[in-house]
Design an enzyme around this catalytic site. Structure first.
Site, short mmCIF file in Angstrom:
data_model
loop_
_atom_site.label_atom_id
_atom_site.label_comp_id
_atom_site.label_asym_id
_atom_site.label_seq_id
_atom_site.Cartn_x
_atom_site.Cartn_y
_atom_site.Cartn_z
N ARG A 176 25.62 -10.91 24.08
CA ARG A 176 25.51 -10.60 22.65
C ARG A 176 26.55 -9.54 22.36
NH1 ARG A 176 20.24 -9.54 18.93
NH2 ARG A 176 20.22 -11.80 19.18
N GLN A 199 19.26 -19.37 18.76
CA GLN A 199 18.24 -19.37 17.70
C GLN A 199 18.03 -20.79 17.17
OE1 GLN A 199 16.42 -16.58 16.43
NE2 GLN A 199 15.24 -18.30 15.63
N CYS A 245 15.07 -16.23 11.35
CA CYS A 245 15.27 -15.89 12.77
C CYS A 245 14.60 -14.58 13.16
CB CYS A 245 16.76 -15.85 13.09
SG CYS A 245 17.69 -14.59 12.19
N ASP A 263 18.03 -15.32 6.12
CA ASP A 263 18.29 -14.28 7.12
C ASP A 263 18.54 -12.99 6.35
OD1 ASP A 263 18.92 -12.94 9.49
OD2 ASP A 263 20.91 -13.84 9.69
N HIS A 303 24.96 -18.11 16.35
CA HIS A 303 23.77 -17.74 17.12
C HIS A 303 23.09 -19.03 17.60
CE1 HIS A 303 20.56 -15.47 18.66
NE2 HIS A 303 19.94 -15.09 17.57
N ARG A 355 11.71 -19.26 21.21
CA ARG A 355 12.93 -18.77 21.86
C ARG A 355 12.74 -18.81 23.38
NH1 ARG A 355 16.38 -15.45 19.06
NH2 ARG A 355 17.65 -15.80 20.92
N1 NVA Z 1 22.50 -12.27 11.06
C1 NVA Z 1 21.70 -11.39 11.89
C2 NVA Z 1 20.91 -12.18 12.88
C3 NVA Z 1 20.01 -11.35 13.76
C4 NVA Z 1 19.25 -12.18 14.76
C5 NVA Z 1 22.61 -10.40 12.59
O1 NVA Z 1 23.69 -10.77 13.05
O2 NVA Z 1 22.25 -9.22 12.63
N1 CP Z 2 16.42 -13.67 16.17
C1 CP Z 2 16.94 -12.84 17.09
O1 CP Z 2 17.94 -13.15 17.75
O2 CP Z 2 16.25 -11.68 17.27
P1 CP Z 2 16.70 -10.42 18.12
O3 CP Z 2 17.88 -9.80 17.40
O4 CP Z 2 15.50 -9.54 18.15
O5 CP Z 2 17.11 -10.88 19.50
#
Ligand code: NVA
Ligand code: CP
Length: 298
Positions: free
Chosen positions: A102, A132, A257, A217, A129, A285
């Site tokens: 990540r 997800q 998500c 989101d 992502h 997940r």
């Molecule tokens: N769009 C959000 C998704 C988090 C799971 C982010 O990138 O923070």
């Molecule tokens: N939806 C998701 O990826 O959650 P986290 O940021 O908690 O991993």
């Protein structure tokens, strides 16, 4: 060797196989069956952003499959102090069996994958992502059946999750209605690439007309916290609430998500209401990624 970096690198057949396997693994786990297929395997998990679901699901998934997961925060490993990504990839790849990443830049995941000799999983980048979406597609299948031919509304930011829904629309063959404010549209290269599967709307309610699934989101993703106020203004007409859901089919599902901000992108009545699948989506997940790990590491 297979990676899981962009959703549309996998075929519809592979996805369905992973999702069907995830549904079986979920049942087996709930009935107490033990599966140690990944015994002696180690998964490195590099995170330079926060995570609850992704971290807990991968770590727990590896434990349940008899393997081990190493959580590597950028605050702790030399990558965070400037060791080159290529050097880190060669070294980490020489020791572990797979790497979950990540990171802020999607390009860094590609660079890592080109230099590490093991499968790489995108656990969220600025671009997408895919993990997800595995859970989302599994959840839809469990609750509503096949998503092929259905219509999904994406309401809000044209962000990493939106991009991944665009890729999913192609892989799973559904139509995606996207309603995003003018300056928050998806990346133009994604709009061009997935044009056959998407429709762009300026009006959120119109985008939800007779759809089977509504997804949203956060308005400000990780790293965009200082834009929060500006975004609250830009997105004020893009909240998924009862009024918006009333445009969708009566049995339409709602997904997010998570983490969610009630009162911003979604009202409490929707996310905590009867059409919401968010808790199953979050739990899945774990099961979906266990199936992914078995697909990539065995
Ligand atoms: N769009 C959000 C998704 C988090 C799971 C982010 O990138 O923070
Ligand atoms: N939806 C998701 O990826 O959650 P986290 O940021 O908690 O991993």
């Amino acid at each position: 060797m297979k990676h899981f970096i962009n959703l549309d690198e996998l075929s519809n057949k592979d996805f369905n196989q992973i999702i069907n396997h995830a549904i079986v693994l979920k049942k087996q786990h709930k009935s107490g069956q033990i599966n140690k297929t990944l015994e002696n395997k180690t998964l490195a998990m590099i995170f330079d952003k926060s995570s609850t679901r992704t971290r807990v699901s991968f770590e727990t998934g590896m434990t349940q499959l008899g393997g081990h997961a190493l959580f590597l925060s950028d605050r702790d490993i030399q990558l965070g102090r400037g060791e080159p990504i290529i050097d880190s990839a060669i070294v980490i790849g020489s020791m572990v069996d797979g790497v979950v990443m990540r990171v802020s830049s999607h390009k860094d995941i590609n660079t890592f994958a080109q230099n590490a000799n093991v499968p790489i999983i995108n656990a969220l980048s600025d671009e997408s992502h895919p993990c997800q979406l595995l859970a989302d597609m599994m959840t839809y299948k469990e609750h509503k059946g096949d998503i092929q031919g259905k219509t999904v509304a994406w309401i809000g930011d044209g962000n990493n999750m939106c991009h991944t829904y665009m890729q999913a629309a192609k892989v799973f063959n559904f139509t995606l209605n996207i309603a995003a404010p003018e300056n928050y549209q998806p990346n133009p290269s994604f709009i061009e690439k997935y044009a056959d599967h998407i429709h762009l709307f300026t009006d959120a309610k119109a985008a939800c007309q007779a759809v089977d699934l509504v997804v949203t989101d956060v308005w400000a993703s990780m790293g965009q916290e200082d834009e929060q106020k500006k975004r609250e203004i830009a997105f004020k007409d893009f909240q998924v609430n009862d009024d918006l859901m009333s445009s969708a089919k009566p049995d339409a599902a709602f997904m997010h998500c998570l983490p969610a901000h009630r009162g911003e992108e979604v009202s409490a009545s929707v996310i905590d209401g009867s059409q919401s699948l968010v808790w199953n989506e979050a739990e899945n997940r774990l099961h979906a990624q266990k199936a992914l790990l078995l697909y990539l590491l065995t």
